[in-house]
Motif scaffolding. Sequence first.
Motif, PDB file in Angstrom:
ATOM      1  N   LYS A   1      -4.962  -4.438   8.268  1.00  0.00           N
ATOM      2  CA  LYS A   1      -3.585  -4.907   8.470  1.00  0.00           C
ATOM      3  C   LYS A   1      -2.634  -3.717   8.575  1.00  0.00           C
ATOM      4  CE  LYS A   1      -4.249  -9.131   5.733  1.00  0.00           C
ATOM      5  NZ  LYS A   1      -3.827  -9.856   4.504  1.00  0.00           N
ATOM      6  N   THR A   2      -2.994  -2.630   7.889  1.00  0.00           N
ATOM      7  CA  THR A   2      -2.162  -1.414   7.883  1.00  0.00           C
ATOM      8  C   THR A   2      -3.006  -0.231   8.326  1.00  0.00           C
ATOM      9  OG1 THR A   2      -2.722  -1.089   5.559  1.00  0.00           O
ATOM     10  CG2 THR A   2      -0.670  -2.272   6.033  1.00  0.00           C
ATOM     11  N   PRO A   3      -2.357   0.864   8.764  1.00  0.00           N
ATOM     12  CA  PRO A   3      -3.123   2.013   9.281  1.00  0.00           C
ATOM     13  C   PRO A   3      -3.951   2.745   8.230  1.00  0.00           C
ATOM     14  CG  PRO A   3      -0.848   2.085  10.038  1.00  0.00           C
ATOM     15  CD  PRO A   3      -0.913   1.024   8.994  1.00  0.00           C
ATOM     16  N   ASP A   4      -3.688   2.518   6.933  1.00  0.00           N
ATOM     17  CA  ASP A   4      -4.395   3.287   5.904  1.00  0.00           C
ATOM     18  C   ASP A   4      -5.768   2.708   5.548  1.00  0.00           C
ATOM     19  OD1 ASP A   4      -3.556   1.003   4.734  1.00  0.00           O
ATOM     20  OD2 ASP A   4      -2.584   1.943   2.995  1.00  0.00           O
ATOM     21  N   TYR A   5      -6.161   1.601   6.151  1.00  0.00           N
ATOM     22  CA  TYR A   5      -7.474   0.977   5.917  1.00  0.00           C
ATOM     23  C   TYR A   5      -7.717   0.677   4.425  1.00  0.00           C
ATOM     24  CZ  TYR A   5      -9.305   1.517  10.666  1.00  0.00           C
ATOM     25  OH  TYR A   5      -9.526   1.407  12.020  1.00  0.00           O
ATOM     26  N   ALA A   6      -6.670   0.282   3.735  1.00  0.00           N
ATOM     27  CA  ALA A   6      -6.840  -0.082   2.322  1.00  0.00           C
ATOM     28  C   ALA A   6      -7.684  -1.346   2.221  1.00  0.00           C
ATOM     29  CB  ALA A   6      -5.478  -0.310   1.672  1.00  0.00           C
ATOM     30  N   PRO A   7      -8.703  -1.361   1.332  1.00  0.00           N
ATOM     31  CA  PRO A   7      -9.599  -2.530   1.252  1.00  0.00           C
ATOM     32  C   PRO A   7      -8.874  -3.841   0.972  1.00  0.00           C
ATOM     33  CG  PRO A   7     -10.521  -0.678   0.040  1.00  0.00           C
ATOM     34  CD  PRO A   7      -9.140  -0.279   0.438  1.00  0.00           C
ATOM     35  N   SER A   8      -7.790  -3.771   0.186  1.00  0.00           N
ATOM     36  CA  SER A   8      -7.069  -5.010  -0.135  1.00  0.00           C
ATOM     37  C   SER A   8      -6.307  -5.550   1.061  1.00  0.00           C
ATOM     38  CB  SER A   8      -6.104  -4.761  -1.300  1.00  0.00           C
ATOM     39  OG  SER A   8      -5.180  -3.729  -0.939  1.00  0.00           O
ATOM     40  N   ARG A   9      -6.060  -4.690   2.055  1.00  0.00           N
ATOM     41  CA  ARG A   9      -5.306  -5.117   3.241  1.00  0.00           C
ATOM     42  C   ARG A   9      -6.174  -4.989   4.507  1.00  0.00           C
ATOM     43  NH1 ARG A   9      -1.756  -2.207   0.163  1.00  0.00           N
ATOM     44  NH2 ARG A   9      -2.091  -0.286   1.358  1.00  0.00           N
ATOM     45  N   THR A  10      -7.446  -5.301   4.383  1.00  0.00           N
ATOM     46  CA  THR A  10      -8.384  -5.218   5.512  1.00  0.00           C
ATOM     47  C   THR A  10      -9.245  -6.478   5.559  1.00  0.00           C
ATOM     48  OG1 THR A  10      -8.494  -2.801   5.312  1.00  0.00           O
ATOM     49  CG2 THR A  10     -10.249  -3.878   6.571  1.00  0.00           C
TER      50      THR A  10
END
Length: 548
Positions: A426-435
């Motif tokens: 969902k965000t460019p940082d590829y955070a697991p909580s937002r993927t």
Amino acid sequence: MTAQEVRLCGLLLQEHFGELVAKVGTHLLRSGAQNLRTIIHETGISMDLVKKSLCVLVQHGACVFSSGRKGPGSPTEYRSSCHQILRILRYPRYIYTAKTLYGDTGELIIEELLQRGDMTMSCTVKTVADRLTQNMEEGLSMDYSEVSTAFSKLVETHFLQRCPPMAVTATTKKATPADPATPATPGTPAAPVSTALPTPESFPDCYKVPQVTLIGRGKRQLPSEEGEDQRNAKKAKMSSEIHGDEGIYWQVNFERFHLHFRDQAIISAVANKLDQTSSEIVRTMLRMSEVTTSPTATCTKPLSANEIFRSLPSSYNISRPILDQYLTLLVDDPMEFVGKAGESGGGMYVVNLHRALTNLARATLESVVQERFGSRSARIFRLLLRKRHLEQKQVEDFAMIPAKEAKDMLYTLLSHNLVQLQEIPKTPDYAPSRTFYLYTVNQLPTARMLLQNCYKTVANLIERRLFETKDSKRLLEKSQRIEAILASLQASGAEPEQLTEVEEMITAPEKQQLDGLRLHINKLDSAENQVDETIFLVESYINSSATS
């Protein structure tokens, strides 16, 4: 070309042509195009043996040669063909198909051509007639004309084709590998062949049967009282006879056999999915479009319902309304083997070849997953094939499998590369909580992986069979000697007591060991043929996907 393919090619060459040919063939597969001097240097084999090995490979179409890449005057280069070598695995299937379609005569014609690579029609007819006569009762013999008729039928249906002529005016049938000691003069071709090798279909007389003057019947082989010199003189006399087809050599058209195998697989799948009548309708459609459809086409040429009705076998008493119902049923079936292409002539219909091969490959993949990982894993695999992309929670819900089990099964399939994991952030940082983590199945790469596994399996089976045979070599040789003695005694009309005495030369434990060995080898041979059927289906699907 993968390591598994090279390994399997080496085993096939070793089994059929010996270790020297296998060494030269695998060296060319690994190294690519090379001239004679380089092959001799890198393999460490003498020039004479390398030349003979190359002649064997060229004779059977497993190696091609062309002018050097450096231009006129450069040494001839040799290149080995992996796909041609792998066809050796399918030889029993080619022979069995010829027997099914054209009887014993067709079987022996295909067998002789596969064993020798290529032959003239007259030589093939004589050899096959002699072999058939040998197996007939005393006083009976096979007429040359009957074998010639079977040969002509094989050519008419394109199962046999002429070998492509040499591009340059070479009068000889084969070119001997060039001697590196004789340097080529500038402006002179290094070998009697151009860089662009002709294909059999590239010249008009590919399927034209020559006028052969063959009158006579097959000859029964006499007991071996003739000396070697007499046999050689007789062979020279036979080869000097003129029949009108000198220089015209024939070979097996493997692609035509592959089209036949593909059609049979589609017909069998329709029969299993629907019924026998539906499969006969599809068989009729495939037979009608054999000549008009290209081998690489994704579907057959459109056929009207009227044409299909007229071409149906008379033994199937199908009325026109019943045929329309069956065609509608085939079009509406989820497998999509048959599609509708128009409304003229009572409806225009096609057989979706690519779609059929895709569905057959999919069913094969599902079967492999079920056999290896169980029915629940197969359920997840089928679900991902249909839904394309699913999260882990969705897989659990749709498959109705507890979360812990579904997670273990997904990770097992993922570790074997049968299932792929795609990350959508969902965000460019590829955070697991937002993927989003989506599971998917890519059918084409999975099919390629299965194909490599099949090559590995067949290679293992061949190695096992060679080991079993080598381990009991002494016993097998003894059995063959006793069988030869029995055959000669029976031919000479020996007494039953003599036959029994010879049979008792093999003890009971040895006979039991032989029976167990033969049973084991038969199982290995059967397993090879079954794996080859899977290889053919997956290869056909991959080739069809590449062309479509």
